[in-house]
Design an enzyme around this catalytic site. Structure first.
Site, short mmCIF file in Angstrom:
data_model
loop_
_atom_site.label_atom_id
_atom_site.label_comp_id
_atom_site.label_asym_id
_atom_site.label_seq_id
_atom_site.Cartn_x
_atom_site.Cartn_y
_atom_site.Cartn_z
N SER A 36 0.79 -1.24 0.00
CA SER A 36 0.00 0.00 0.00
C SER A 36 0.82 1.28 0.00
O SER A 36 0.24 2.37 -0.12
CB SER A 36 -0.97 0.01 1.19
OG SER A 36 -2.12 -0.75 0.90
N LYS A 85 0.25 3.80 -2.76
CA LYS A 85 -0.69 4.92 -2.69
C LYS A 85 0.01 6.27 -2.60
O LYS A 85 -0.56 7.31 -2.96
CB LYS A 85 -1.65 4.74 -1.52
CG LYS A 85 -2.58 3.54 -1.67
CD LYS A 85 -3.51 3.40 -0.48
CE LYS A 85 -4.48 2.25 -0.65
NZ LYS A 85 -3.86 0.92 -0.48
N SER A 121 -5.88 3.96 4.10
CA SER A 121 -5.38 2.99 3.12
C SER A 121 -6.54 2.46 2.28
O SER A 121 -6.74 1.25 2.16
CB SER A 121 -4.61 1.85 3.79
OG SER A 121 -3.74 1.23 2.86
#
Length: 491
Positions: free
Chosen positions: A136, A139, A325
């Site tokens: 993640s 991102k 997230s």
């Protein structure tokens, strides 16, 4: 959202009694406070308000240079390195000694970099040019590109248009569109676009036109291609980690509004657009409009608009994406970058567009993507690339990117770091580290910023792949970030 100071008002015509009462109350507070201080464990006292959130991210200057070169500017040139940032530059040897223990604690080789954004110096480097599965922390790249390509004020519009056959609900790519009536999940900021508001406005317009029974079609044509990405595991959608990616969904295709957690497990609809259309028909019914759900169509470009709602501005969406997230919103932002760059709004086009924007900012090296959320195990980003992107977002040269920094969770206080940094080995990072987490099977990553004890702002990226215990690796990465924050490494 900042807390407001309480307002205390004394009402009545008994000033002496009020003063005595207030004095007694103050005395109680002092005594109780002393007792709490005496009884509270020492490590709990170290949890101070998050200094990294309260301080300016960088001192005024010309911007933060990328590693190995001058500062990237919107025009593609470079500028002079900025001056020092609040404290002395750490001694690399001292910093390396502080990081040595945590570097051995993950059960697999940790790939790491710590840089000084203001002077562009690499202070610590362990295989930082090695491309790894970022999870993640992807991102960070996606949201940076979205802010650069679209601007922090950009909004996503969901609308209803009128056709000869009825009305069409047209998806604008806003997965935060909610069934709630015009407010955020917790009643605060931001106020997400509301399906109920859209239904109320649509019903008002239809009634004014004398229409109380309509056919309701729906349009998802803003996005192209498959609804799942290369490298996604088959269980991602069934377990609720992400919905099939479409331009039209309500509550991220859940039965309820999204909670701010890294791996929300609420079931997802297998057909988000159809589910959205049905929920919109139900909402219209509450306003006296009978709507029969029809088919997926492509609305005529010149179809008259009946009503519309808009998402919060992009900077608020970016903050939500990073703090929570949010996989669905990250994929939506990647597709918005593709649309802005005139590429196909599919996984391939979005990934290419994000990489193009980052390259234009001078921080595209070391980034190879297959999706926008980081769920794909085929993504590859180097620690050096993550640190460069974060340093750029923190720079005065790119104020439009600031939401990347303000959206990253604060260690021990918010988002995916709220329940971390409570052990003695990580407490130094609580409130002093701001970072994006990343977790997949056998993958743990952490990238962000920290002020060291000398007041110097440092950027870091720590990544480990092929680890036997993700939990062990996560603790090791938190210890590394805490070591950076706790380092008075001028010696």
């Amino acid at each position: 959202m900042a807390r407001r100071e309480p307002i205390v008002t004394v009402i009545g015509r008994e000033p002496i009694l009020a003063v005595v009462t207030l004095c007694l109350l103050n005395a109680f507070v002092v005594v109780a406070g002393a007792a709490v201080v005496h009884l509270t464990p020492k490590r709990e006292l170290a949890l101070q308000p998050p200094s990294v959130a309260a301080r300016a991210v960088v001192t005024p200057g010309t911007g933060v240079p990328a590693i190995g070169g001058g500062t990237s500017t919107p025009g593609g040139g470079t500028s002079t390195p900025a001056g020092g940032d609040g404290g002395p530059l750490p001694n690399p040897a001292v910093l390396a000694a502080r990081l040595a223990g945590p570097m051995r604690a993950a059960g697999a080789p940790i790939n790491a970099v710590v840089i000084d954004p203001a002077s562009r110096r690499v202070l610590y480097d362990q295989r930082s040019q090695l491309p790894l599965v970022p999870a993640s922390t992807t991102k960070v790249a996606t949201t940076t590109a979205a802010l650069a390509a679209l601007g922090p004020d950009h909004q996503l519009t969901t609308k209803v248009v009128s056709t000869a056959g009825g009305i069409v609900l047209v998806g604008g790519g806003d997965p935060t569109l909610t069934t709630m009536a015009g407010r955020a999940a917790d009643g605060g900021y931001p106020r997400y676009a509301s399906l109920a508001d859209l239904a109320a406005r649509t019903a008002t317009a239809l009634k004014a036109a004398g229409r109380r029974r309509v056919r309701l079609d729906y349009d998802t044509s803003l996005y192209d291609g498959p609804r799942t990405a290369p490298g996604w595991k088959p269980n991602y959608v069934p377990e609720g980690s992400v919905a099939p990616v479409t331009a039209l969904a309500v509550d991220e295709a859940r039965d309820r509004q999204n909670a701010c957690e890294e791996n929300a497990t609420a079931p997802r609809s297998a057909d988000p657009p159809l589910a959205a259309a049905r929920r919109f028909a139900d909402a219209l019914a509450r306003y006296g409009i009978t709507a029969r759900v029809g088919a997926q169509v492509v609305a005529p470009k010149n179809a008259p608009r009946v009503a519309a709602v808009r998402s919060p501005p992009l900077d608020a969406l970016v903050e939500h994406t990073l703090e929570c997230s949010d996989n669905d919103l990250a994929e939506a932002l990647a597709r918005q970058v593709a649309i802005a760059r005139h590429r196909p709004a599919d996984f391939a086009g979005a990934s290419r567009a994000v990489q193009d924007v980052l390259a234009g900012l001078g921080v595209g090296g070391g980034v190879q993507l297959q999706d926008g959320s980081g769920l794909s195990v085929l993504n590859r980003i180097t620690p050096a690339a993550l640190a460069r992107i974060i340093a750029l977002a923190a720079s005065d040269g790119h104020p439009e990117l600031r939401a990347v920094i303000t959206g990253m969770p604060v260690a021990g206080f918010s988002g995916t770091l709220e329940d971390r940094y409570t052990a003695d080995t990580t407490l130094a990072g609580a409130g002093a580290v701001r970072a994006k987490t990343g977790t997949l099977s056998a993958v743990s990553t952490l990238a962000g910023l920290a002020y060291d004890t000398d007041g110097r702002l440092l950027a870091f990226a720590f990544m480990v792949n092929d680890v036997a215990s993700v939990d062990m690796a996560r603790v090791a990465l938190d210890r590394l970030a805490s070591a950076v924050a706790g380092c008075g490494c001028r010696g």
